[in-house]
Design a protein around this motif. Sequence first.
Motif, PDB file in Angstrom:
ATOM      1  N   ARG A   6       4.517  10.759  -0.193  1.00  0.00           N
ATOM      2  CA  ARG A   6       5.567  10.892  -1.620  1.00  0.00           C
ATOM      3  C   ARG A   6       6.388  12.707  -2.331  1.00  0.00           C
ATOM      4  O   ARG A   6       6.921  12.421  -3.186  1.00  0.00           O
ATOM      5  CB  ARG A   6       4.529  10.822  -2.879  1.00  0.00           C
ATOM      6  N   SER A   7       5.956  12.921  -1.215  1.00  0.00           N
ATOM      7  CA  SER A   7       6.753  14.640  -1.432  1.00  0.00           C
ATOM      8  C   SER A   7       8.400  14.785  -1.167  1.00  0.00           C
ATOM      9  O   SER A   7       8.424  15.565  -1.620  1.00  0.00           O
ATOM     10  CB  SER A   7       6.181  15.425  -0.305  1.00  0.00           C
ATOM     11  N   GLU A   8       8.324  13.685  -0.520  1.00  0.00           N
ATOM     12  CA  GLU A   8      10.115  13.419  -1.208  1.00  0.00           C
ATOM     13  C   GLU A   8      11.037  14.287   0.133  1.00  0.00           C
ATOM     14  O   GLU A   8      11.767  15.604  -0.281  1.00  0.00           O
ATOM     15  CB  GLU A   8      10.401  13.667  -2.104  1.00  0.00           C
ATOM     16  N   GLY A   9      10.770  14.305   0.667  1.00  0.00           N
ATOM     17  CA  GLY A   9      11.419  15.734   2.083  1.00  0.00           C
ATOM     18  C   GLY A   9      10.922  17.077   1.867  1.00  0.00           C
ATOM     19  O   GLY A   9      11.154  18.505   2.418  1.00  0.00           O
TER      20      GLY A   9
END
Length: 286
Positions: free
Chosen positions: A227-230
């Motif tokens: 879920r860190s989104e990149g």
Amino acid sequence: MAAKARKKPRPVVSGLVVLVLVAVSGHLTLELREREGTGVTEVVDAGVLDGTRGIGGAPGDEGGESWFRLENPARSVLRDADGRVRAVLTDGARTATLTGPARTFEEPAPASSGVSTTDWVRLMPEPWRKGAEKEKWFTQWYARYKDSEEDDLFAAVFRYAAGAPREKDGRGVVRAGGGLPRTADAVARSEEGVDVLPLTGVSPDHRPSAIDRLQPGDRVFFELDPRSEGRLDHMGMVLGYDAEGHLLFVSGREGLDGPAVGGPGGVFRLDGDGHYARALRSAKRL
């Protein structure tokens, strides 16, 4: 968690040291590599650029010590008369790895893991550069620390083990300032230090194909949460090899006050195909 070493004077550890070494929101793992006898862990993926006997008043003058230049990354290596590594100093980095008395850093539970090492990681007053062995600032610094048992960066980190004062946020980051970015992602993408394993991306396809350039004290960066989104969301520090030959890193662990070398899911290893090894994305020498 404790280090089996005699109590030594504790010099003031700068904000840079504490933030970079203990500001870990990841976990810890190191990879198996060969050791060259007793001394600083040898980095294997490197070629000798040149070698010179100590000259011009450099610390290598006495005892038959010699300086060599290695590549990938560019660095200077000091060897004694028997060829044993005494120091590794990387261009552009302030952390230096010196040989010293053997110590054991261990954690009896829950991971039952530890590392015995003769590596002492210290912070130099200036970033290293080729030829600095002849400069006054280095000769004075090396004369003080070459045989010193004062606390190094490993000792500083392990002072923040479970039960240490609450100076960290929920991700294990020590609030100490020091001019470095606060998050693992920002440190990894910054121009501080030297990229040992360059960041090429954060997806599983961007896991480094080889990690034999790592040495004790290197900071390693992970993408553990999808879920860190990149963004890279965890950071640790390479510690050394355990009794089974696995390269371990030290890092923060959720639910405990301070750094650790393992958790309920096992030991923090960089080699193999475990959870943390698969999440590794890059490394720096600061």
